[in-house]
Write a protein that holds these residues in place. Structure first.
Motif, short mmCIF file in Angstrom:
data_model
loop_
_atom_site.label_atom_id
_atom_site.label_comp_id
_atom_site.label_asym_id
_atom_site.label_seq_id
_atom_site.Cartn_x
_atom_site.Cartn_y
_atom_site.Cartn_z
N CYS A 11 0.88 -1.14 0.06
CA CYS A 11 0.07 -0.25 0.04
C CYS A 11 0.80 1.22 0.14
N THR A 13 3.09 4.54 -1.34
CA THR A 13 2.58 5.63 -2.28
C THR A 13 2.76 5.01 -3.64
N THR A 14 3.73 4.68 -4.13
CA THR A 14 4.00 4.33 -5.78
C THR A 14 3.17 3.15 -6.12
N TYR A 16 0.35 2.20 -4.55
CA TYR A 16 -1.17 2.77 -4.47
C TYR A 16 -1.47 3.64 -5.58
N MET A 17 -0.61 4.31 -6.17
CA MET A 17 -0.72 5.20 -7.47
C MET A 17 -0.96 4.50 -8.66
N LEU A 18 -0.14 3.54 -8.64
CA LEU A 18 -0.22 2.54 -10.07
C LEU A 18 -0.91 1.55 -9.97
N ALA A 42 -2.90 -6.21 3.71
CA ALA A 42 -2.32 -5.05 3.06
C ALA A 42 -1.09 -4.71 3.89
N PRO A 44 2.03 -1.74 4.88
CA PRO A 44 2.27 -0.63 4.46
C PRO A 44 3.22 -0.35 3.55
N CYS A 45 4.50 -0.75 3.21
CA CYS A 45 5.07 -0.93 2.10
C CYS A 45 6.02 -1.89 1.92
N MET A 46 6.40 -2.29 0.94
CA MET A 46 7.14 -3.55 0.64
C MET A 46 8.69 -3.03 0.27
N ASP A 47 9.00 -1.79 0.12
CA ASP A 47 10.02 -1.11 -0.04
C ASP A 47 10.68 -1.75 -1.63
N CYS A 49 9.82 -0.42 -4.79
CA CYS A 49 9.57 0.30 -5.81
C CYS A 49 10.88 0.93 -6.61
N THR A 50 11.76 0.95 -5.64
CA THR A 50 13.10 1.49 -6.14
C THR A 50 14.18 0.21 -6.83
N ARG A 56 7.67 -3.51 -11.83
CA ARG A 56 7.32 -2.14 -11.51
C ARG A 56 6.27 -2.20 -10.43
#
Lengths: 90, 396
Positions: A11, A13-14, A16-18, A42, A44-47, A49-50, A56
Motif C-alpha cells: 500500500c 505511495t507508488t 497505490y498510485m499505480l 495490506a 504499509p510498504c514492501m520497499d 519500488c526502487t 514495476r
C-alpha cells in the motif's frame, strides 16, 4: 485442510498510485471456491519500488514470491496456478 | 522543548443583543514579542448594535496596538477615550475594556480593567486574588477609573473575563434581583470545573455565556453577552514522523521518537512505518475492510503501542491542502484522522526523514508527487499562521 495462500498487497505511495488501490479490492473478486483458501493482507510498504530488477509497482507477494506490475487479472492468473478451481461434482 | 512551555488556550463566546445584527461587545487578541506575549482585549460599547460595536471595535483595535507597542497605559486610555465618537442620544462616548497582557513562558500577567466586571482567576476551583492591584485615574477623565492587577498564572490556571451582559443577567427577575453578578458567575464556573476539571476554554466560555442568557426573562439577550476564557495549560503534543532518515545509522534514534515523549504519535509513510516496526519490534495492522471507506487515499492502520499509521506523501499533501482551504468535510479517512489529531493538539512536532524515494520522481506516475520537505514547509506555515499551533521541525 490445505494451508491458506498468503497474498500481500503493498500500500506504499507508488504502488497505490499505480494500481494497488484496485488490488486491495481483490477479495470481492475471488471465486467462491477460493475465498477460504486465500488470506489477503495490506502491507504499509514492501520497499520494492526502487528496485529495477523485479518489475514495476504495484507489487504483491504470493506466498512470499514477489510479483511486479500486478493487476487484478495477473494476480488471479497467478492464484489459479496454485488453486485450480475443481470441477463441481456431478 | 516547546512541550515544556504551557499552552495558552484562548476562546470566547459572544451572544448578540436581541434584535441587533451586530454585537455591541468586541473581542480581539494578538501575539506580540515573537509570540511570547498574549494580548487580549474585550470591550463593551455603549448601547447595542452597530453603534456600540463601532465603539467597542475602535477600543479593542486601539488598545491592542498600544499594548503591542508598549505605550503607557494611561496615555493610551486617554487617546482611546478622546477618539470615541460621542453618542447623539446620551451625549457621551463610552466603551469599557479589559486588557490581558501575559507572558506565555512565565504566566506573568497584567490585567487592566475599565468599566467591565472584574476578572476571575481560578486554580482548579479555587479563586486566586491578584497579588497587587492599583487604581489609575486620568486627570482629564476622572470618572473613568482603571484597575491594574498583577497576577501569576500557573499551569492549569484559568482566567475568565466578561462583559456586564453576563454579570447583570437575570436582573430584575425574582431570583436574581441584582443580576447574576460576578459571584454567581464565579460559583457557576467553579461548579463546572469541579465536574469537568479539564473543560476547554471554548466549552467553559460557552457554558457561562449561555447560562447567563438563560437567566434573562424568556431566555432573551437583553444585553450583549461576552465571555472570554484563557486556559493556561499543559500543551498536548502530537508528533508526526514521516520519511526514512537520510543515514541508515540514524534509524534507531529516529524510531525511538515514535516510542516516547509525545501525547500522540502518527507515522506517515510505508517505509517509515517499516523502519519503526523493525527498530521497535512491533507491527502494523492494516484492515482491508477500511479500503471500501478509505476514499482516495490508502487506508490508515495502527501500529501496536505507537499510534496511527498512514501512507506518506499523498496523505500529507491532502492534509495540508485541507488545512489551507479550511475544510475537510469530504476528506478521506486517513487524512481526516490526522486532521482530528492536529485539531486536538497544541504542539505539532514534525520529525522528518529526508531520504528521497526515487520511485516517487518517476515521470510515469499519474500525478506529480511533492517533495516531502516542500509539503512539510507548507504544513508548518499553515499550522502556525492559520491554526496558532506551535510547530517544531527536526530533520533526520
Amino acid at each position: 485442510m490445505q494451508d491458506k495462500i498468503k497474498l500481500e498487497i503493498c500500500c506504499g505511495t507508488t504502488c497505490y498510485m499505480l494500481g494497488a488501490a484496485e488490488l486491495m479490492t481483490i477479495e470481492d473478486t475471488l471465486p467462491d471456491a477460493w475465498k477460504d483458501r486465500v488470506d489477503v493482507f495490506a502491507i504499509p510498504c514492501m520497499d520494492l519500488c526502487t528496485r529495477e530488477d523485479i518489475g514495476r509497482a504495484p507489487f504483491v507477494r504470493i506466498d512470499g514470491e514477489v510479483m511486479g506490475n500486478a493487476t487484478l487479472e495477473t494476480v488471479h492468473r497467478a492464484l489459479s496456478k496454485l488453486l485450480p478451481i475443481e470441477p463441481e461434482e456431478v | 522543548m516547546p512541550g515544556d512551555t504551557p499552552f495558552v488556550e484562548l476562546e470566547y463566546c459572544q451572544l448578540t443583543h436581541d434584535g441587533e445584527c451586530a454585537c455591541g461587545d468586541d473581542f480581539q487578541w494578538a501575539l506580540a514579542d515573537g509570540g511570547n506575549r498574549h494580548i487580549a482585549v474585550l470591550s463593551d460599547g455603549l448601547g447595542s448594535g452597530i453603534k456600540a460595536h463601532l465603539l467597542a471595535n475602535m477600543t479593542t483595535t486601539m488598545a491592542l496596538e498600544f499594548m503591542k507597542s508598549n505605550k503607557p497605559i494611561l496615555r493610551s486610555a486617554e487617546i482611546i477615550m478622546d477618539s470615541l465618537p460621542v453618542c447623539e442620544v446620551r451625549k457621551i462616548s463610552y466603551a469599557t475594556f479589559t486588557i490581558v497582557d501575559m507572558l506565555s513562558a512565565t504566566g506573568r500577567a497584567r490585567v487592566i480593567e475599565m468599566g467591565n466586571p472584574s476578572y476571575i482567576q481560578l486554580r482548579g476551583e479555587m479563586e486566586i486574588p491578584s497579588f497587587s492591584r492599583r487604581e489609575l485615574v486620568s486627570e482629564r477623565w476622572p470618572d473613568r477609573k482603571m484597575d491594574i492587577s498583577e497576577l501569576q498564572m500557573l499551569t492549569g490556571d484559568r482566567l475568565i473575563f466578561c462583559s456586564d451582559g453576563v454579570t447583570q443577567a437575570g436582573l430584575g427577575t425574582g431570583v436574581y434581583k441584582f443580576g447574576w453578578r460576578r459571584s454567581g458567575c464565579l460559583a457557576f464556573a467553579r461548579e463546572l470545573i469541579a465536574r469537568e476539571p479539564a473543560i476547554s476554554a471554548k466549552d467553559l466560555s460557552r457554558a457561562i455565556a449561555f447560562n447567563a442568557m438563560s437567566l434573562n426573562k424568556e431566555h432573551k439577550c437583553v444585553d450583549d453577552i461576552s465571555c472570554v476564557v484563557l486556559y493556561f495549560r499543559k500543551p498536548r503534543v502530537l508528533r508526526i514522523l514521516t520519511g526514512p532518515p537520510f543515514h541508515k545509522e540514524d534509524d534507531s534514534a529516529f524510531a525511538a521518537l515514535a516510542a516516547d515523549g509525545a501525547d500522540r504519535v502518527i507515522i506517515c509513510g510505508g517505509t517509515t512505518a517499516n523502519i519503526i516496526t523493525r527498530e521497535l519490534h512491533t507491527r502494523v495492522e492494516l484492515d482491508l475492510k477500511m479500503v471500501k471507506v478509505s476514499g482516495s487515499l490508502p487506508p490508515p492502520g495502527k501500529m501496536a503501542n505507537v499510534g496511527l499509521v498512514t501512507e506518506g506523501i499523498l496523505t500529507l499533501t491532502r492534509v495540508t491542502t485541507d488545512l489551507e482551504r479550511h475544510n475537510w468535510d469530504d476528506s478521506p479517512v486517513a487524512a481526516r484522522e490526522i486532521l482530528a489529531a492536529i485539531e486536538e493538539s497544541d504542539v505539532i512536532e514534525l520529525v522528518v526523514g529526508t531520504k528521497v524515494n526515487e520511485a516517487h520522481q518517476d515521470p510515469k506516475l499519474p500525478i506529480d508527487l511533492e517533495i516531502r520537505r516542500n509539503i512539510i514547509r507548507r504544513l508548518q506555515t499553515v499550522l502556525e499562521n492559520d491554526y496558532r499551533k506551535k510547530v517544531t521541525l527536526t530533520y533526520f
